[in-house]
Design an enzyme around this catalytic site. Structure first.
Site, PDB file in Angstrom:
ATOM      1  N   LYS A  67      -2.877  15.723  -8.466  1.00 30.56           N
ATOM      2  CA  LYS A  67      -2.014  15.577  -9.640  1.00 30.56           C
ATOM      3  C   LYS A  67      -1.259  16.872  -9.973  1.00 30.56           C
ATOM      4  CE  LYS A  67      -2.928  11.204 -10.586  1.00 30.56           C
ATOM      5  NZ  LYS A  67      -1.901  10.144 -10.489  1.00 30.56           N
ATOM      6  N   TYR A 109      -8.839  15.012  -7.204  1.00 23.54           N
ATOM      7  CA  TYR A 109      -7.865  14.350  -8.093  1.00 23.54           C
ATOM      8  C   TYR A 109      -6.937  15.386  -8.738  1.00 23.54           C
ATOM      9  CZ  TYR A 109      -6.348  11.121 -11.854  1.00 23.54           C
ATOM     10  OH  TYR A 109      -5.619  10.338 -12.730  1.00 23.54           O
ATOM     11  N   ASP A 152       0.883  -1.176   0.000  1.00 24.52           N
ATOM     12  CA  ASP A 152       0.000   0.000   0.000  1.00 24.52           C
ATOM     13  C   ASP A 152       0.918   1.222   0.000  1.00 24.52           C
ATOM     14  OD1 ASP A 152      -1.611   2.146   0.510  1.00 24.52           O
ATOM     15  OD2 ASP A 152      -2.674   1.232   2.204  1.00 24.52           O
ATOM     16  N   SER A 201      -1.214  13.331 -14.684  1.00 23.50           N
ATOM     17  CA  SER A 201      -2.424  13.197 -15.515  1.00 23.50           C
ATOM     18  C   SER A 201      -2.577  14.512 -16.278  1.00 23.50           C
ATOM     19  CB  SER A 201      -3.639  13.016 -14.596  1.00 23.50           C
ATOM     20  OG  SER A 201      -4.854  13.140 -15.304  1.00 23.50           O
TER      21      SER A 201
END
Ligand code: NAD
Length: 279
Positions: A159, A155, A63, A142
């Site tokens: 990123k 998100y 993890d 991304s």
């Protein structure tokens, strides 16, 4: 970095999608691969596919949001392979909802897997990579690390941070012969929109059974879907040529340009003369 058989690649999130394709592409080039994933079975499957190709792979259940497990991965890497030439911080998760609806648990989960984990990996791997005197690090960001996408706020935050930390890292490692690349894909056919399968806090909504996991509300101009294999091939080209940015979908460039123009024109706006007519 010159890619040579026998080198060692460590790839997180290598049980699925881009990470898995990257692991197999590395193995096809003769690299040995530490296949890390939070899903043990998925990591094992990738390692078995590499072994079936005649390659050398070690599967590990890790993890990446747990610094202790990341340290253990580095220890295991040096014990088993004796080196890490290519470190791909690829594991990532996504949440698709407006910022106003995001809970503290959402923030914690996404930032810890997508962003903090890279810090843990740098702590665990960089000292020995520097000692070795060469290598390359690929951090997966991304297009959402370059462009503000509605309904992906958490998100996007995670990123943008990956892009920022990687740009600094490239500056800091310039003298160490360790290259840095930032992977910025648009849409890729993976299980990213089913990320919550790996979330320990299950107080979250699951996708309805009939939902297409690759469906997005993006304009058609930005809906081209690449395969993970196509992305993996671009990554290895970028590593071999020491390219900092890997924007896999060039058609998204106008959206980045809009953001960059808006910021640039803000620098030209006179904010310090108290005269609103000049604005
Ligand atoms: N698919 C896309 O359209 C797209 C676009 C841009 C960026 N990305 C990024 O690409 C990366 C890879 O995602 P993907 O699209 O292949 O999705 P995926 O869900 O197919 O693969 C992600 C892998 O990461 C693993 N993972 C999740 N949480 C983890 C954790 N805490 N520790 C270790 N492993 C963990 C998952 O088990 C899975 O195997 C992510 O960083 C993602 O943000 C994907």
């Amino acid at each position: 970095m010159e890619i040579k058989p026998g080198q060692v690649a460590v790839i997180t999130g290598a049980g699925s999608g881009i990470g898995k394709a990257l692991a197999i592409a590395c193995a096809r080039r003769g690299l040995q691969v530490l296949v890390a994933d939070i899903e043990q079975a998925a990591a094992t499957t990738t390692a078995e596919e590499i072994q079936a190709l005649g390659g050398n792979a070690l599967a590990m259940c890790v993890d990446v949001s747990d610094a202790k497990q990341v340290n253990a991965m580095a220890e295991q890497c040096w014990q088993h392979f004796g080196a890490c030439d290519l470190l791909c911080n690829n594991a990532g998760v996504s949440i698709n909802k407006p910022l106003a609806e995001c809970t503290s648990s959402d923030w914690h989960w996404v930032l810890s897997v997508n962003t903090m984990a890279i810090g843990y990996a740098l702590n665990a791997f960089l000292p020995r990579m520097k000692e070795h005197g060469s290598g390359h690090i690929v951090n997966t960001a991304s297009m959402a690390g370059l462009i503000p996408l509605s309904n992906f706020g958490v998100y996007v935050a995670s990123k943008y941070a990956v892009v920022g930390l990687s740009e600094v890292l490239a500056q800091e490692l310039a003298a160490d012969n360790i290259g840095v690349s930032i992977l910025c894909p648009g849409i890729v056919s993976t299980r990213i929109f089913e990320s919550e399968r790996n979330r320990s806090d299950k107080s979250i909504s699951q996708l309805a059974d009939d939902t297409d996991p690759m469906h997005t509300d993006f304009d058609q101009a930005y809906s081209r879907i690449l395969t993970p294999d196509q992305v993996a091939s671009m990554v290895l080209t970028a590593v071999a040529n020491n390219l900092l940015y890997i924007p896999t979908h060039p058609e998204w460039a106008p959206l980045f340009q809009q953001r960059s123009d808006a910021i640039h024109s803000a620098f030209d706006t006179p904010l310090n003369n108290n005269n609103p007519t000049n604005i």
